[in-house]
Write a protein that holds these residues in place. Structure first.
Motif, PDB file in Angstrom:
ATOM      1  N   ALA A  37       9.149  20.651 -21.380  1.00 39.05           N
ATOM      2  CA  ALA A  37       8.213  21.768 -21.462  1.00 39.05           C
ATOM      3  C   ALA A  37       7.988  22.159 -22.915  1.00 39.05           C
ATOM      4  CB  ALA A  37       8.747  22.956 -20.662  1.00 39.05           C
ATOM      5  N   ASP A  38       6.719  22.397 -23.269  1.00 40.72           N
ATOM      6  CA  ASP A  38       6.330  22.897 -24.584  1.00 40.72           C
ATOM      7  C   ASP A  38       5.461  24.124 -24.338  1.00 40.72           C
ATOM      8  OD1 ASP A  38       5.657  23.374 -27.169  1.00 40.72           O
ATOM      9  OD2 ASP A  38       4.499  21.545 -27.475  1.00 40.72           O
ATOM     10  N   GLY A  39       6.106  25.296 -24.321  1.00 40.22           N
ATOM     11  CA  GLY A  39       5.393  26.501 -23.897  1.00 40.22           C
ATOM     12  C   GLY A  39       5.108  26.428 -22.415  1.00 40.22           C
ATOM     13  N   GLU A  40       3.861  26.551 -22.048  1.00 36.76           N
ATOM     14  CA  GLU A  40       3.480  26.483 -20.636  1.00 36.76           C
ATOM     15  C   GLU A  40       3.059  25.083 -20.221  1.00 36.76           C
ATOM     16  OE1 GLU A  40       0.540  29.416 -19.853  1.00 36.76           O
ATOM     17  OE2 GLU A  40       1.874  31.118 -20.250  1.00 36.76           O
TER      18      GLU A  40
ATOM     19  N   ASN B 244      19.878  19.914 -22.520  1.00 33.91           N
ATOM     20  CA  ASN B 244      20.193  21.334 -22.349  1.00 33.91           C
ATOM     21  C   ASN B 244      18.974  22.134 -21.896  1.00 33.91           C
ATOM     22  OD1 ASN B 244      18.697  21.184 -24.663  1.00 33.91           O
ATOM     23  ND2 ASN B 244      20.214  22.144 -26.001  1.00 33.91           N
ATOM     24  N   ARG B 245      18.015  21.441 -21.288  1.00 35.72           N
ATOM     25  CA  ARG B 245      16.782  22.072 -20.821  1.00 35.72           C
ATOM     26  C   ARG B 245      16.257  21.309 -19.605  1.00 35.72           C
ATOM     27  NH1 ARG B 245      12.909  20.493 -25.923  1.00 35.72           N
ATOM     28  NH2 ARG B 245      11.338  21.543 -24.671  1.00 35.72           N
ATOM     29  N   PRO B 246      15.368  21.918 -18.821  1.00 32.95           N
ATOM     30  CA  PRO B 246      14.830  21.209 -17.654  1.00 32.95           C
ATOM     31  C   PRO B 246      14.093  19.933 -18.064  1.00 32.95           C
ATOM     32  CG  PRO B 246      14.376  23.558 -17.500  1.00 32.95           C
ATOM     33  CD  PRO B 246      14.914  23.321 -18.884  1.00 32.95           C
ATOM     34  N   LEU B 247      14.178  18.952 -17.194  1.00 34.23           N
ATOM     35  CA  LEU B 247      13.557  17.647 -17.430  1.00 34.23           C
ATOM     36  C   LEU B 247      12.565  17.365 -16.317  1.00 34.23           C
ATOM     37  CD1 LEU B 247      13.664  14.918 -19.094  1.00 34.23           C
ATOM     38  CD2 LEU B 247      15.318  14.147 -17.388  1.00 34.23           C
ATOM     39  N   GLY B 248      11.319  17.092 -16.682  1.00 33.18           N
ATOM     40  CA  GLY B 248      10.310  16.745 -15.692  1.00 33.18           C
ATOM     41  C   GLY B 248      10.329  15.251 -15.404  1.00 33.18           C
TER      42      GLY B 248
END
Length: 236
Positions: free
Chosen positions: A169-172, A130-134
Motif C-alpha cells: 500500500a502507498d497511501g490509498e 512489517n506491513r500488509p501484503l497484497g
C-alpha cells in the motif's frame, strides 16, 4: 526440609519449551551455525538459501530458540557463542525458522508450521514484512496481514506457467512491489517467503522452496495363488 524446598523450587520453575524446527537462510547462500546438543556439546548446523534443513527437536531454555556460532574458550575447549535467537511460546510447537541478515547482524523469524497440510500444486505464501501484503494471483486476490500465511491452489493448468504479483500500500493505492512466475507442477508444493527489500523501499524480495510430494504407496493385491492358499484350511 531441604528436599521439600528443592521440590518447591523445581515445581515453580517452568520447563524449557521443546520445539521442532526446520531452518533456512534468506540472505546468505550458506551460514555455518550450531545448536546445543547433548551435555552442551556443539552440534553443527548449516543453513542454505535453497532448501530447509532436516527437522530438529530442540529445548529452548528461557523460552528462546537460539542458534550459535562455534568458538573456543581461553583453554581451547569448544564454546557456543549465541548468534541469533527468537522467543518461542511456553507450549513449544513446530516451526520454520527463517534467518535473515548478513555477517554478524542476523535476525530470525519463527513461523508456525502446520506440517504437510499443503498438497501438491499449492503455493504457501508467508508475509514476513512489517506491513500488509497484497496478493494478485490466478484465482486469488487477498490482503495478507504481517506474520500470516496464505495457502493457494492457483487457477493454472498443470505444466503451464503462472504469474502473480505482490503489492504494497502507498497511501490509498496499492502498488506492485514484485512479480512471480512459476511452473505449475502437481507433484510439487512451494513455500514462498516474502520480505521487504532493505535497499529499495516499496519493493519486496522473496525466496521459494520447493518440496516434492511423494505419491501414496500402491499396494498390489495378492496373486491368485497366494489368495487361494490363504483360504485353504490349515492341515491337521
Amino acid at each position: 526440609m531441604l528436599p521439600l524446598l528443592l521440590s518447591a523450587l523445581l515445581a515453580a520453575s517452568p520447563a524449557a519449551p521443546v520445539v521442532e524446527v526446520r531452518a533456512l537462510s534468506f540472505d546468505e547462500p550458506r551460514i555455518a551455525l550450531a545448536v546445543e546438543g547433548d551435555a552442551g556439546k556443539p552440534q553443527p548446523l548449516t543453513l542454505h538459501s535453497h532448501a530447509l534443513t532436516h527437522g530438529l527437536k530442540l529445548r529452548c531454555p528461557e523460552g528462546r530458540l537460539t542458534f550459535y556460532r562455534e568458538g573456543k574458550d581461553p583453554e581451547g575447549k569448544p564454546l557456543l557463542v549465541p548468534a541469533v535467537a527468537a522467543a518461542v511460546p511456553p507450549e513449544g510447537g513446530t516451526f520454520l525458522a527463517v534467518v535473515h541478515g548478513r555477517g554478524e547482524r542476523l535476525a530470525m523469524s519463527l513461523i508456525p508450521d502446520t506440517g504437510n497440510r499443503t498438497g501438491g500444486g499449492t503455493l504457501r505464501i508467508f508475509n514476513l514484512c512489517n506491513r500488509p501484503l497484497g496478493l494478485n494471483f490466478p484465482g486469488a486476490r487477498e490482503v495478507l496481514a504481517p506474520g500470516r500465511d496464505f495457502l493457494l491452489r492457483p487457477a493454472v493448468k498443470a505444466e503451464d506457467y503462472g504469474q502473480g504479483q505482490f503489492l504494497l500500500a502507498d497511501g490509498e493505492e496499492w502498488k506492485v512491489a514484485g512479480g512471480l512466475r512459476w511452473l505449475q507442477l502437481e507433484d510439487v508444493r512451494t513455500l514462498w517467503f516474502v520480505m521487504p527489500d532493505p535497499s529499495q523501499p516499496g519493493i519486496v524480495s522473496f525466496r521459494g522452496i520447493e518440496e516434492r510430494i511423494a505419491p501414496e504407496p500402491v499396494v498390489a493385491p495378492p496373486a491368485n495363488g497366494a489368495a487361494t492358499a490363504a483360504r485353504k484350511p490349515a492341515a491337521r
